[in-house]
Design a protein around this motif. Sequence first.
Motif, PDB file in Angstrom:
ATOM      1  N   GLY A  16       0.815  -1.193   0.000  1.00  0.00           N
ATOM      2  CA  GLY A  16       0.000   0.000   0.000  1.00  0.00           C
ATOM      3  C   GLY A  16       0.855   1.251   0.000  1.00  0.00           C
ATOM      4  O   GLY A  16       1.935   1.274   0.600  1.00  0.00           O
ATOM      5  N   ARG A  17       0.361   2.277  -0.610  1.00  0.00           N
ATOM      6  CA  ARG A  17       1.123   3.505  -0.776  1.00  0.00           C
ATOM      7  C   ARG A  17       1.101   4.404   0.445  1.00  0.00           C
ATOM      8  O   ARG A  17       1.898   5.341   0.523  1.00  0.00           O
ATOM      9  N   THR A  18       0.200   4.130   1.404  1.00  0.00           N
ATOM     10  CA  THR A  18       0.029   5.017   2.542  1.00  0.00           C
ATOM     11  C   THR A  18       0.402   4.371   3.869  1.00  0.00           C
ATOM     12  O   THR A  18      -0.111   4.763   4.914  1.00  0.00           O
ATOM     13  N   PHE A  19       1.308   3.393   3.852  1.00  0.00           N
ATOM     14  CA  PHE A  19       1.703   2.696   5.062  1.00  0.00           C
ATOM     15  C   PHE A  19       2.156   3.657   6.150  1.00  0.00           C
ATOM     16  O   PHE A  19       1.839   3.470   7.332  1.00  0.00           O
ATOM     17  N   SER A  20       2.902   4.680   5.780  1.00  0.00           N
ATOM     18  CA  SER A  20       3.478   5.578   6.771  1.00  0.00           C
ATOM     19  C   SER A  20       2.438   6.404   7.512  1.00  0.00           C
ATOM     20  O   SER A  20       2.754   7.006   8.541  1.00  0.00           O
ATOM     21  N   THR A  21       1.206   6.436   7.048  1.00  0.00           N
ATOM     22  CA  THR A  21       0.160   7.204   7.711  1.00  0.00           C
ATOM     23  C   THR A  21      -0.591   6.392   8.760  1.00  0.00           C
ATOM     24  O   THR A  21      -1.437   6.937   9.464  1.00  0.00           O
ATOM     25  N   TYR A  22      -0.305   5.105   8.880  1.00  0.00           N
ATOM     26  CA  TYR A  22      -1.026   4.235   9.797  1.00  0.00           C
ATOM     27  C   TYR A  22      -0.235   3.978  11.067  1.00  0.00           C
ATOM     28  O   TYR A  22       0.979   3.774  11.042  1.00  0.00           O
TER      29      TYR A  22
END
Length: 126
Positions: free
Chosen positions: A26-32
Motif C-alpha cells: 500500500g502507498r500510505t503505510f506511513s500514515t497508519y
Amino acid sequence: QVQLIESGGGLVQAGGSLRLSCLASGRTFSTYHMGWFRPAPGKEREFVAAVTWSGTNTYYTASVKGRFTISRDNAKNTVYLQMNSLKPEDTAVYYCAAQDSRLLRALIRESSYIYWGQGTQVTVSS
C-alpha cells in the motif's frame, strides 16, 4: 487499503529471542499506526505493542515491557517486533494490524484496528 503479511515466527526455547516482521503493501503505510496482538482468553486478540505512524511513540502491555521492542521502517513498509527473554506463556499466534485513528488511546484497542494480517506462530518451549 493495506495488506499485511507477518513472518519470523518459529520454535524457540525459553529465554530465547525472535524478531517478527510485518510487511505492508500500500502507498500510505506511513500514515497508519501499527500494532501487534495475540489471542487471549475471553477475547479475540489482546494488545501486545503498538507504534505511531512517526515511530516516535511506542506502547506495550505490561507483561512484555522490557522484553519486547516494536519498531518500524517506513521506507521498507515494515513493522518489527523484537522479542527477547521469551517465556512459554508468550506462545501464541501473533498478528500485526493497522489503524488510522488520531487518538493515541486507540493504539491499545483491538476495535480501533481495521487491517489485519493472518498471523505468525510463536512457540516457546520450557
